[in-house]
Scaffold this active site. Structure first.
Site, mmCIF file in Angstrom:
data_model
loop_
_atom_site.group_PDB
_atom_site.id
_atom_site.type_symbol
_atom_site.label_atom_id
_atom_site.label_comp_id
_atom_site.label_asym_id
_atom_site.label_seq_id
_atom_site.Cartn_x
_atom_site.Cartn_y
_atom_site.Cartn_z
ATOM 1 N N GLY A 1 118.485 12.028 93.959
ATOM 2 C CA GLY A 1 118.292 10.841 95.041
ATOM 3 C C GLY A 1 119.923 10.613 95.698
ATOM 4 N N ASN B 1 107.929 15.459 92.706
ATOM 5 C CA ASN B 1 107.684 14.163 91.791
ATOM 6 C C ASN B 1 107.874 12.922 92.974
ATOM 7 O OD1 ASN B 1 108.069 11.714 90.503
ATOM 8 N ND2 ASN B 1 110.325 12.444 89.536
ATOM 9 N N TRP B 2 106.600 12.256 93.316
ATOM 10 C CA TRP B 2 106.660 11.147 94.439
ATOM 11 C C TRP B 2 107.187 10.045 93.704
ATOM 12 C CZ3 TRP B 2 100.955 11.806 96.839
ATOM 13 C CH2 TRP B 2 101.002 12.718 97.550
ATOM 14 N N LYS B 3 107.575 9.967 92.668
ATOM 15 C CA LYS B 3 107.885 8.579 91.949
ATOM 16 C C LYS B 3 107.034 7.376 92.494
ATOM 17 C CE LYS B 3 112.548 10.666 91.722
ATOM 18 N NZ LYS B 3 113.923 10.539 91.849
ATOM 19 N N HIS C 1 112.256 11.913 82.400
ATOM 20 C CA HIS C 1 112.806 12.113 83.399
ATOM 21 C C HIS C 1 113.942 10.889 83.282
ATOM 22 C CE1 HIS C 1 114.304 11.013 87.645
ATOM 23 N NE2 HIS C 1 113.372 12.312 88.122
ATOM 24 N N GLY D 1 112.055 15.338 94.454
ATOM 25 C CA GLY D 1 111.757 13.940 94.736
ATOM 26 C C GLY D 1 111.575 13.684 96.298
ATOM 27 N N GLY D 2 112.882 13.136 96.801
ATOM 28 C CA GLY D 2 112.854 12.824 97.999
ATOM 29 C C GLY D 2 111.979 13.667 99.150
HETATM 30 P P1 PGA Z 1 115.395 14.052 94.197
HETATM 31 O O1 PGA Z 1 114.548 13.894 92.858
HETATM 32 O O2 PGA Z 1 115.019 15.270 94.813
HETATM 33 O O3 PGA Z 1 115.179 13.114 95.202
HETATM 34 O O4 PGA Z 1 116.822 14.129 93.810
HETATM 35 C C1 PGA Z 1 114.436 14.578 92.027
HETATM 36 C C2 PGA Z 1 113.783 13.852 90.941
HETATM 37 O O5 PGA Z 1 114.071 13.094 90.346
HETATM 38 O O6 PGA Z 1 112.705 14.809 90.094
#
Ligand code: PGA
Length: 250
Positions: free
Chosen positions: A171, A10-12, A93, A228-229
């Site tokens: 995050g 999930n690159w956001k 999400h 994500g990150g």
């Molecule tokens: P994260 O994000 O790995 O940066 O904690 C995961 C997500 O929000 O899907």
């Protein structure tokens, strides 16, 4: 181990054209593909990703409109995503629940639109820190699942994935322990199996990274990660994917 893993990025709101070129020139020759790799970039980069990524990589959007078409500025419909060959969409999400006030009812509408467009939903659920500390985790998850999924939806072959993402772990660098995550995954399995006999893959999300992926992915009820990150670093994301390959094939 006969367990297929889904390793999803999930690159956001991150990426650029040059980021995508560098990412896939790194990833291209290196990845094996017995498990599923999914990448969810911002919508504006979906086409570049589809053109640049090796063909075994599946593409996902991060959101879908609950409407079909019309005066909904800033929205993107299921039909438009399908028109662009998008295969997955993240729905519910916690950042959408929190910053865009998406309710369980909105999330159900979006899930139905994904199904209408033949796009596989990745349904996210998870509790806040306050909810965990006040022992409400299972109640919250139960409500999030039961208000969106039912027998009828689950009996369709829609490629549904569920992602358990404790909000306090997203995050933040804090991760649920493998046992904590597995307990919630097992609970989700029990809710779903009251409705259908097939099992639905459940991904863990919340600061999954190379250093904790093996312990999480080895748990019985964890079938992958929504990352994500750590997915913004092609090398780290590939290493997580390869950990899943080793567990499956090893
Ligand atoms: P994260 O994000 O790995 O940066 O904690 C995961 C997500 O929000 O899907």
């Amino acid at each position: 181990m006969d367990k297929k893993f889904y390793i999803a990025a999930n690159w956001k709101m991150n990426a650029s054209l040059s980021f995508i070129n560098d990412y896939f020139s790194f990833l291209d020759s290196k990845a094996e593909n017995s498990n599923e790799m999914i990448i969810c970039p911002p919508d504006i980069y979906l086409q570049s990703l589809i053109k640049t990524a090796p063909s075994f990589i599946k593409t996902g959007a991060q959101n879908i409109s609950s409407h079909d078409a019309g005066a909904y500025t800033g929205e993107c419909s299921g039909e438009m995503l399908a028109d662009n060959s998008v295969q997955y969409v993240i729905i519910g999400h916690s950042e959408r629940r929190q910053y865009h006030q998406e309710s369980n009812e909105d999330i159900k509408l979006k899930l139905l639109k994904a199904i209408d467009s033949n796009i596989s939903p990745i349904l996210c659920v998870g509790e806040s820190r306050e909810e965990r500390e006040s022992d409400q985790t299972f109640d919250v998850i139960n409500k999030q699942i039961r208000s969106v999924l039912d027998n009828d939806i689950l009996s369709k072959d829609i490629g549904l994935l569920i992602a358990y993402e404790p909000i306090w772990a997203i995050g933040t660098g804090l991760t649920a322990t493998p046992e904590m995550a597995n307990d919630v995954h097992s609970f989700i399995h029990s809710i779903v199996s009251e409705m259908i006999s097939n099992s639905i893959p459940i991904l863990y999300g919340g600061s999954m990274k190379e250093s904790n992926a093996k312990d999480l992915l080895e748990m019985e009820h964890i079938h992958g990660g929504l990352i994500g990150g750590a997915s913004l670093d092609a090398s780290e994301f590939l290493n997580i994917y390869n950990i899943a390959e080793e567990i499956r094939n090893g």
